[in-house]
Design a protein around this motif. Structure first.
Motif, short mmCIF file in Angstrom:
data_model
loop_
_atom_site.label_atom_id
_atom_site.label_comp_id
_atom_site.label_asym_id
_atom_site.label_seq_id
_atom_site.Cartn_x
_atom_site.Cartn_y
_atom_site.Cartn_z
N ASP A 1 7.56 1.46 -4.06
CA ASP A 1 6.63 2.71 -4.01
C ASP A 1 5.52 1.52 -4.94
OD1 ASP A 1 7.72 3.87 -1.77
OD2 ASP A 1 7.79 5.64 -2.41
N ARG B 1 1.66 2.33 -6.97
CA ARG B 1 0.56 3.29 -7.21
C ARG B 1 -0.62 2.25 -7.54
NH1 ARG B 1 3.44 6.66 -9.98
NH2 ARG B 1 3.15 8.25 -8.56
N TRP B 2 -1.38 2.45 -6.71
CA TRP B 2 -2.44 1.13 -7.32
C TRP B 2 -3.82 2.39 -7.72
CZ3 TRP B 2 -2.65 -3.44 -5.00
CH2 TRP B 2 -1.32 -3.51 -3.98
N ASP C 1 -6.55 3.05 -7.52
CA ASP C 1 -7.96 4.15 -6.91
C ASP C 1 -6.81 5.06 -6.78
OD1 ASP C 1 -5.69 3.61 -4.55
OD2 ASP C 1 -7.54 3.11 -3.53
N GLY C 2 -5.94 5.26 -6.91
CA GLY C 2 -5.29 6.32 -7.35
C GLY C 2 -3.88 6.55 -6.00
N SER C 3 -4.23 5.02 -4.55
CA SER C 3 -3.86 5.32 -3.08
C SER C 3 -1.97 5.02 -3.93
CB SER C 3 -3.82 4.95 -2.63
OG SER C 3 -4.72 3.50 -2.84
N VAL C 4 -1.38 5.48 -3.13
CA VAL C 4 -0.04 4.82 -3.04
C VAL C 4 0.73 4.36 -1.57
CG1 VAL C 4 2.77 5.82 -3.23
CG2 VAL C 4 1.27 6.81 -4.30
N SER C 5 1.52 2.70 -1.59
CA SER C 5 2.16 2.61 -0.72
C SER C 5 3.15 2.08 -0.86
CB SER C 5 1.03 1.43 0.03
OG SER C 5 1.41 0.83 -1.31
N GLN D 1 -8.96 -4.33 -7.20
CA GLN D 1 -7.48 -3.46 -6.85
C GLN D 1 -6.25 -3.73 -7.64
OE1 GLN D 1 -7.81 -1.99 -3.34
NE2 GLN D 1 -6.16 0.04 -3.68
#
Length: 66
Positions: free
Chosen positions: A27, A29-30, A32-36, A5
């Motif tokens: 912010d 963007r990973w 795998d499509g996720s955001v943290s 990842q």
């Protein structure tokens, strides 16, 4: 086997008070499509609705100060 990842910053949040800016979060963007969101300050101490969002870029927008 699993896919490694990785993430890239895509926007930052700043709180602007007069001539003072506080960088409050970034912010990511990973792949795998996720955001943290990574907080640089205590999130309970600021109203995130007042944050000024700025896109993050690895390339400078203006090279006149370089």
């Amino acid at each position: 086997m699993f896919k490694k990842q990785s993430g890239w910053p895509f926007q930052e949040g700043y709180l602007v008070a007069g001539q003072t800016e506080v960088h409050i979060f970034t912010d990511y963007r990973w792949n795998d499509g996720s955001v943290s969101r990574r907080w640089h300050v205590d999130p309970d101490g600021f109203d995130t609705c007042l944050a000024e969002l700025r896109p993050f870029s690895l390339t400078p927008s203006d090279s006149s100060d370089q």
